[in-house]
Design a protein around this motif. Structure first.
Motif, PDB file in Angstrom:
ATOM      1  N   PRO A   9       0.833  -1.211   0.000  1.00  0.00           N
ATOM      2  CA  PRO A   9       0.000   0.000   0.000  1.00  0.00           C
ATOM      3  C   PRO A   9       0.865   1.259   0.000  1.00  0.00           C
ATOM      4  O   PRO A   9       1.982   1.254   0.501  1.00  0.00           O
ATOM      5  CB  PRO A   9      -0.792  -0.114   1.306  1.00  0.00           C
ATOM      6  CG  PRO A   9      -0.794  -1.545   1.631  1.00  0.00           C
ATOM      7  CD  PRO A   9       0.516  -2.079   1.151  1.00  0.00           C
ATOM      8  N   GLY A  10       0.307   2.311  -0.574  1.00  0.00           N
ATOM      9  CA  GLY A  10       1.002   3.592  -0.614  1.00  0.00           C
ATOM     10  C   GLY A  10       1.674   3.859  -1.942  1.00  0.00           C
ATOM     11  O   GLY A  10       1.959   5.004  -2.276  1.00  0.00           O
ATOM     12  N   LYS A  11       1.927   2.809  -2.718  1.00  0.00           N
ATOM     13  CA  LYS A  11       2.622   2.992  -4.004  1.00  0.00           C
ATOM     14  C   LYS A  11       1.676   3.603  -5.044  1.00  0.00           C
ATOM     15  O   LYS A  11       0.500   3.271  -5.086  1.00  0.00           O
ATOM     16  CB  LYS A  11       3.114   1.641  -4.535  1.00  0.00           C
ATOM     17  CG  LYS A  11       4.262   1.084  -3.743  1.00  0.00           C
ATOM     18  CD  LYS A  11       5.589   1.529  -4.321  1.00  0.00           C
ATOM     19  CE  LYS A  11       6.717   0.957  -3.486  1.00  0.00           C
ATOM     20  NZ  LYS A  11       8.018   1.385  -3.925  1.00  0.00           N
ATOM     21  N   ASP A  12       2.222   4.480  -5.876  1.00  0.00           N
ATOM     22  CA  ASP A  12       1.460   5.038  -6.996  1.00  0.00           C
ATOM     23  C   ASP A  12       1.801   4.241  -8.251  1.00  0.00           C
ATOM     24  O   ASP A  12       2.976   4.024  -8.537  1.00  0.00           O
ATOM     25  CB  ASP A  12       1.827   6.503  -7.202  1.00  0.00           C
ATOM     26  CG  ASP A  12       1.288   7.379  -6.086  1.00  0.00           C
ATOM     27  OD1 ASP A  12       0.088   7.312  -5.812  1.00  0.00           O
ATOM     28  OD2 ASP A  12       2.081   8.110  -5.465  1.00  0.00           O
ATOM     29  N   VAL A  13       0.782   3.817  -8.964  1.00  0.00           N
ATOM     30  CA  VAL A  13       0.999   3.013 -10.177  1.00  0.00           C
ATOM     31  C   VAL A  13       0.285   3.691 -11.339  1.00  0.00           C
ATOM     32  O   VAL A  13      -0.806   4.242 -11.167  1.00  0.00           O
ATOM     33  CB  VAL A  13       0.426   1.576  -9.983  1.00  0.00           C
ATOM     34  CG1 VAL A  13       0.663   0.726 -11.212  1.00  0.00           C
ATOM     35  CG2 VAL A  13       1.020   0.915  -8.752  1.00  0.00           C
TER      36      VAL A  13
ATOM     37  N   SER B 138       1.558   2.990   6.273  1.00  0.00           N
ATOM     38  CA  SER B 138       0.406   3.894   6.128  1.00  0.00           C
ATOM     39  C   SER B 138      -0.198   4.217   7.495  1.00  0.00           C
ATOM     40  O   SER B 138      -0.667   5.338   7.728  1.00  0.00           O
ATOM     41  CB  SER B 138      -0.667   3.268   5.239  1.00  0.00           C
ATOM     42  OG  SER B 138      -0.117   2.934   4.006  1.00  0.00           O
ATOM     43  N   ILE B 139      -0.196   3.240   8.402  1.00  0.00           N
ATOM     44  CA  ILE B 139      -0.717   3.457   9.763  1.00  0.00           C
ATOM     45  C   ILE B 139       0.125   4.524  10.467  1.00  0.00           C
ATOM     46  O   ILE B 139      -0.399   5.474  11.048  1.00  0.00           O
ATOM     47  CB  ILE B 139      -0.710   2.122  10.558  1.00  0.00           C
ATOM     48  CG1 ILE B 139      -1.835   1.219  10.052  1.00  0.00           C
ATOM     49  CG2 ILE B 139      -0.824   2.355  12.061  1.00  0.00           C
ATOM     50  CD1 ILE B 139      -1.865  -0.170  10.661  1.00  0.00           C
ATOM     51  N   VAL B 140       1.460   4.363  10.368  1.00  0.00           N
ATOM     52  CA  VAL B 140       2.368   5.330  11.019  1.00  0.00           C
ATOM     53  C   VAL B 140       2.182   6.714  10.395  1.00  0.00           C
ATOM     54  O   VAL B 140       2.126   7.723  11.106  1.00  0.00           O
ATOM     55  CB  VAL B 140       3.834   4.839  10.906  1.00  0.00           C
ATOM     56  CG1 VAL B 140       4.813   5.924  11.283  1.00  0.00           C
ATOM     57  CG2 VAL B 140       4.054   3.607  11.780  1.00  0.00           C
ATOM     58  N   MET B 141       2.029   6.754   9.067  1.00  0.00           N
ATOM     59  CA  MET B 141       1.851   8.049   8.390  1.00  0.00           C
ATOM     60  C   MET B 141       0.551   8.731   8.826  1.00  0.00           C
ATOM     61  O   MET B 141       0.527   9.940   9.057  1.00  0.00           O
ATOM     62  CB  MET B 141       1.845   7.843   6.871  1.00  0.00           C
ATOM     63  CG  MET B 141       3.229   7.797   6.275  1.00  0.00           C
ATOM     64  SD  MET B 141       3.206   7.418   4.527  1.00  0.00           S
ATOM     65  CE  MET B 141       2.196   8.703   3.861  1.00  0.00           C
ATOM     66  N   THR B 142      -0.517   7.956   8.924  1.00  0.00           N
ATOM     67  CA  THR B 142      -1.810   8.526   9.341  1.00  0.00           C
ATOM     68  C   THR B 142      -1.701   9.076  10.756  1.00  0.00           C
ATOM     69  O   THR B 142      -2.217  10.157  11.064  1.00  0.00           O
ATOM     70  CB  THR B 142      -2.920   7.445   9.258  1.00  0.00           C
ATOM     71  OG1 THR B 142      -2.813   6.799   8.004  1.00  0.00           O
ATOM     72  CG2 THR B 142      -4.300   8.023   9.404  1.00  0.00           C
ATOM     73  N   THR B 143      -1.001   8.335  11.636  1.00  0.00           N
ATOM     74  CA  THR B 143      -0.822   8.790  13.016  1.00  0.00           C
ATOM     75  C   THR B 143       0.002  10.076  13.052  1.00  0.00           C
ATOM     76  O   THR B 143      -0.313  11.002  13.810  1.00  0.00           O
ATOM     77  CB  THR B 143      -0.143   7.678  13.855  1.00  0.00           C
ATOM     78  OG1 THR B 143      -0.795   6.452  13.587  1.00  0.00           O
ATOM     79  CG2 THR B 143      -0.185   7.969  15.334  1.00  0.00           C
TER      80      THR B 143
END
Lengths: 180, 252
Positions: free
Chosen positions: A46-50, B50-55
């Protein structure tokens, strides 16, 4: 008599078959051809832009105006379609006008968000036609790598505010003692 | 002497009922969010970066707001209470008064980071993200909090009332947040694109992604951080320059 009746029925059926298939083929005739050029599949975190590279071809002898294309994704793990707003892919890409037999290459961006298995496909349409064409799908696997320990999270989520609440109560008590 | 001022400000704004109340609110918000990551169906599908980034986003947003509220009250509040006179009578220069107040906000931020550390430790469990988290928390986070606190102090110095200083300061913070409320397409043009390119908040969010998800190198991270550092230098310099204006209200 029976033979004659059967022959007549057979003839009638044979006459009807080409008409049915011609109607079906008319419905399936598409004014576009849309293909996903790359990637063939996606397996990432998750987080990657494709960017999904697609080709859209006008299959007719006429110019087609107001053409636009967009991504659709189906969650195979949960058998539901995806709200692509979270994936920053809810906006269609405007292609504009496509000349007869012209092919255009377009890139559709999508951000990988929630871990699951998906099928991703693209759709192209024009304001001028009710004939909508979709591409073949590519498999998308958004990997989950979470090693969260729920008990640890629960302990911290309760203990930290509790300690601060005690500190807050102590300041109230101190103030009351000072004023008394 | 500056130590005495920091001690007074810390006692008044951080280790007071108000300060501990703020810390309690921060911890409640972090707890709700952390609970969400293990219980809400969609959030539980997020991966740990993503969890760490949201926090981080929540922590930074809330703390910049609180630091700006504290910063807005620091000079204008003294004017309103009539305590600025006694402060100006001390041997401290006006610049040192501003520096002392900024250090007090820094103490508040450091206290918040200590409170948030247990959350980050459990949320990054099983990964090697903790050093990156500490870098982001203490470098980027500190720079952002000090920058926005400086903005709050500038308006607290030039405006007579705490309320006005708070409103103007928060408006500037909200303008830097504009790209966060817009869709991807809208960010690609006009005013939104301009803010997206130069906003320290947007740059810090992009850097956060490059650091935790794209795992870019140090040079890319430093280049991405340029708007954050430029904003920091500008805000801090202006707040120190404007310290000359720390004066009584008219008629005092």
């Amino acid at each position: 008599m029976n033979k004659q009746l059967i022959s007549l029925l057979l003839m009638l059926i044979l006459l009807m078959v080409p008409q049915i298939s011609s109607a079906e083929s008319q419905e399936n005739t598409s004014i576009f051809q849309i293909k996903i050029i790359s990637p063939e599949q996606i397996t990432d975190y998750p987080g990657k832009d494709v960017n999904i590279k697609i080709s859209v071809k006008n299959m007719t002898d006429k110019e087609i105006k107001d053409v636009f294309t967009y991504i659709t994704m189906a969650n195979i793990s949960k058998t539901w379609t995806v709200n692509l707003e979270d994936y920053s892919a809810d906006q269609p890409i405007t292609i504009g006008t496509i000349s007869p037999h012209e092919e255009k290459i377009v890139e559709l961006p999508i951000k990988l968000v929630y871990s699951a298995d998906y099928y991703l496909y693209t759709t192209v349409l024009s304001k001028d036609s009710l004939n909508i064409t979709s591409s073949h799908a590519i498999p998308v696997k958004i990997l989950g790598n979470t090693r969260l320990v729920p008990l640890q999270v629960q302990i911290v989520s309760i203990a930290v505010p509790l300690l601060l609440l005690i500190a807050l109560a102590l300041t109230f008590k101190q103030r009351r003692a000072a004023s008394a | 002497m500056i130590y005495e001022l920091v001690k007074k400000e810390t006692k008044e704004h951080i280790f007071s009922r108000k300060g501990i109340g703020f810390l309690f609110i921060v911890s409640i918000l972090l707890s709700i969010m952390s609970f969400g990551f293990i219980s809400v169906k969609e959030l539980s599908l997020l991966d740990q970066p993503s969890i760490v980034m949201t926090t981080f986003k929540l922590l930074l947003g809330i703390n910049i707001l609180i630091s700006m509220v504290i910063g807005s009250t620091m000079v204008a509040g003294e004017k309103e209470k009539g305590t600025l006179e006694s402060l100006l009578l001390t041997p401290l220069t006006k610049r040192k008064i501003i520096i002392g107040k900024l250090i007090a906000i820094l103490v508040f931020w450091l206290t918040v980071t200590l409170i948030s550390l247990p959350y980050f430790i459990v949320l990054s469990n099983g990964t090697s993200m903790l050093p990156t988290i500490l870098f982001y928390l203490y470098v980027v986070g500190t720079v952002l909090v000090i920058s926005f606190s400086s903005i709050a102090l500038i308006f607290s110095t030039i405006l007579a009332s705490t309320k006005n200083a708070m409103i103007v300061g928060l408006m500037i913070f909200l303008i830097t947040l504009v790209p966060m409320f817009l869709s991807t397409t809208m960010k690609k043009a006009g005013f939104a694109k301009l803010i997206q390119s130069y906003s320290p908040i947007s740059a810090s969010m992009k850097t956060m992604k490059d650091l935790f998800i794209n795992k870019l190198g140090a040079l890319d991270i430093l280049v991405g951080m340029v708007p954050v550092f430029v904003f920091f230098v500008l805000a801090l310099s202006v707040s120190l320059l404007i310290s000359k204006k720390v004066d009584f209200l008219g008629g005092e």
